[in-house]
Motif scaffolding. Structure first.
Motif, PDB file in Angstrom:
ATOM      1  N   ASP A 146       9.095  -6.305   7.520  1.00 36.62           N
ATOM      2  CA  ASP A 146       9.727  -5.389   6.146  1.00 36.62           C
ATOM      3  C   ASP A 146       8.766  -6.582   4.706  1.00 36.62           C
ATOM      4  OD1 ASP A 146      12.282  -5.030   7.475  1.00 36.62           O
ATOM      5  OD2 ASP A 146      12.791  -6.741   7.069  1.00 36.62           O
ATOM      6  N   MET A 147       8.683  -5.622   4.308  1.00 37.21           N
ATOM      7  CA  MET A 147       7.553  -5.787   3.236  1.00 37.21           C
ATOM      8  C   MET A 147       8.053  -5.648   2.007  1.00 37.21           C
ATOM      9  SD  MET A 147       4.091  -4.220   4.963  1.00 37.21           S
ATOM     10  CE  MET A 147       4.513  -2.951   5.278  1.00 37.21           C
ATOM     11  N   VAL A 148       7.238  -6.548   0.630  1.00 38.40           N
ATOM     12  CA  VAL A 148       7.739  -6.549  -0.316  1.00 38.40           C
ATOM     13  C   VAL A 148       6.266  -6.617  -1.564  1.00 38.40           C
ATOM     14  CG1 VAL A 148       8.714  -6.982  -2.595  1.00 38.40           C
ATOM     15  CG2 VAL A 148      10.212  -7.834  -0.632  1.00 38.40           C
ATOM     16  N   GLU A 149       5.844  -5.687  -2.049  1.00 39.07           N
ATOM     17  CA  GLU A 149       3.944  -6.161  -2.277  1.00 39.07           C
ATOM     18  C   GLU A 149       4.779  -5.745  -3.873  1.00 39.07           C
ATOM     19  OE1 GLU A 149       1.662  -2.704  -0.456  1.00 39.07           O
ATOM     20  OE2 GLU A 149       2.017  -2.454  -1.923  1.00 39.07           O
ATOM     21  N   VAL A 150       4.502  -6.931  -5.002  1.00 43.43           N
ATOM     22  CA  VAL A 150       4.260  -6.989  -6.495  1.00 43.43           C
ATOM     23  C   VAL A 150       3.249  -6.824  -6.637  1.00 43.43           C
ATOM     24  CG1 VAL A 150       4.876  -9.182  -7.710  1.00 43.43           C
ATOM     25  CG2 VAL A 150       6.285  -8.932  -5.558  1.00 43.43           C
ATOM     26  N   TRP A 151       3.131  -5.761  -8.092  1.00 43.12           N
ATOM     27  CA  TRP A 151       2.838  -5.423  -8.616  1.00 43.12           C
ATOM     28  C   TRP A 151       2.775  -5.986 -10.407  1.00 43.12           C
ATOM     29  CZ3 TRP A 151      -1.243  -2.512  -6.644  1.00 43.12           C
ATOM     30  CH2 TRP A 151      -1.805  -1.969  -5.179  1.00 43.12           C
TER      31      TRP A 151
END
Length: 267
Positions: A146-151
């Protein structure tokens, strides 16, 4: 391994999810006549990644890297140095927005043209940019991540040159350069370029990105931020640009004392 896994492997190895397909949960409704909630479209612009959080078997890891992503005029492009593969990771193609999902159709990556892929990217906008969440990303050996990218938004500035472009012609007197192709993205006051070349008989793949400004006369300044060329980072480069028509432009610059002119067509 599926074709999607084959395409994603370099990005997944870097724990990046620029081209991945989550499975969104169905929207809950309380009234059959209630209109579905419509997410506001993600603004065109340049975005810089703040970090990636990965969860695997309950263990959480966090990663950072210097990566950019530009959305503009129905196109996208991303680029970064992949520490895991010790190579570059660059991709670009078509992008369309639908109810909180960005549909990305890659057309080129650092290895050349690609086709036959389409990925749904779930995006939640934030006050400073957006978060991209992927649940159950399949990795090598059947691993699930599970991945969360913050931009973060770098800029939403616009220019007449915004969009995704492919090099059509290059005028240069360098006899050692026997092949040269380039994809260039401009948008959100930033740029990305990807080059595939044959120089002195050797194949090379390189990229660079940075900030971009241009005046009404086509006098542009490109300030390099990150690149596969270490000596390119931090340089300030003057470029003369001319919009030939809606779908073509030329640019000229001086490199090693020589004027180089390049012509592009909109992708």
């Amino acid at each position: 391994m599926s074709v999607k896994s084959l395409f994603l492997i370099s990005t997944i190895m870097a724990l990046g999810a620029c081209s991945s397909e989550p499975t969104p949960a169905p929207a809950a409704t309380t009234d059959a006549t209630e209109a579905p909630e419509v997410s506001e479209a993600l603004p065109d612009g340049a975005y810089l990644i703040e970090g990636v959080t990965v969860t695997e078997n309950g263990e959480v890891s966090q990663y950072t890297r210097d990566q950019i992503k530009i959305y503009s005029n129905g196109r996208f492009m991303y680029a970064f140095n992949n520490a895991q593969t010790e190579s570059i990771d660059v991709g670009a193609g078509d992008a369309s927005w639908s109810n909180g999902v960005m549909v990305e159709v890659p057309r080129v990556n650092h290895n050349g043209p690609v086709s036959g892929y389409s990925f749904d990217v779930a995006i939640d906008q934030t006050a400073t940019g957006f978060e991209q969440t992927i649940i159950g990303m399949e990795y090598e050996g059947g691993r699930l991540l599970d991945m969360v990218e913050v931009w973060n938004t770098a800029s939403t500035a616009t220019s007449p040159f915004d969009g995704l472009w492919a090099l059509e012609a290059r005028e240069s007197g360098d006899p050692d350069m026997t092949a040269f192709s380039e994809t260039k993205m401009i948008g959100g006051g930033h740029f990305i370029w990807l080059q595939n070349v044959v120089y002195k008989g050797e194949n090379g793949q390189d990229f660079g990105f940075g900030s971009f400004t241009v005046d009404a006369d086509g006098n542009a300044v490109e300030t390099a931020m990150i690149s596969s060329f270490a000596d390119y980072e931090g340089t300030v480069n003057e470029v003369k640009m001319e919009l030939v028509d809606e779908n073509h432009f030329t640019q000229s610059f001086t490199y090693n004392g020589e004027v180089v002119t390049q012509s592009y067509a909109r992708m």
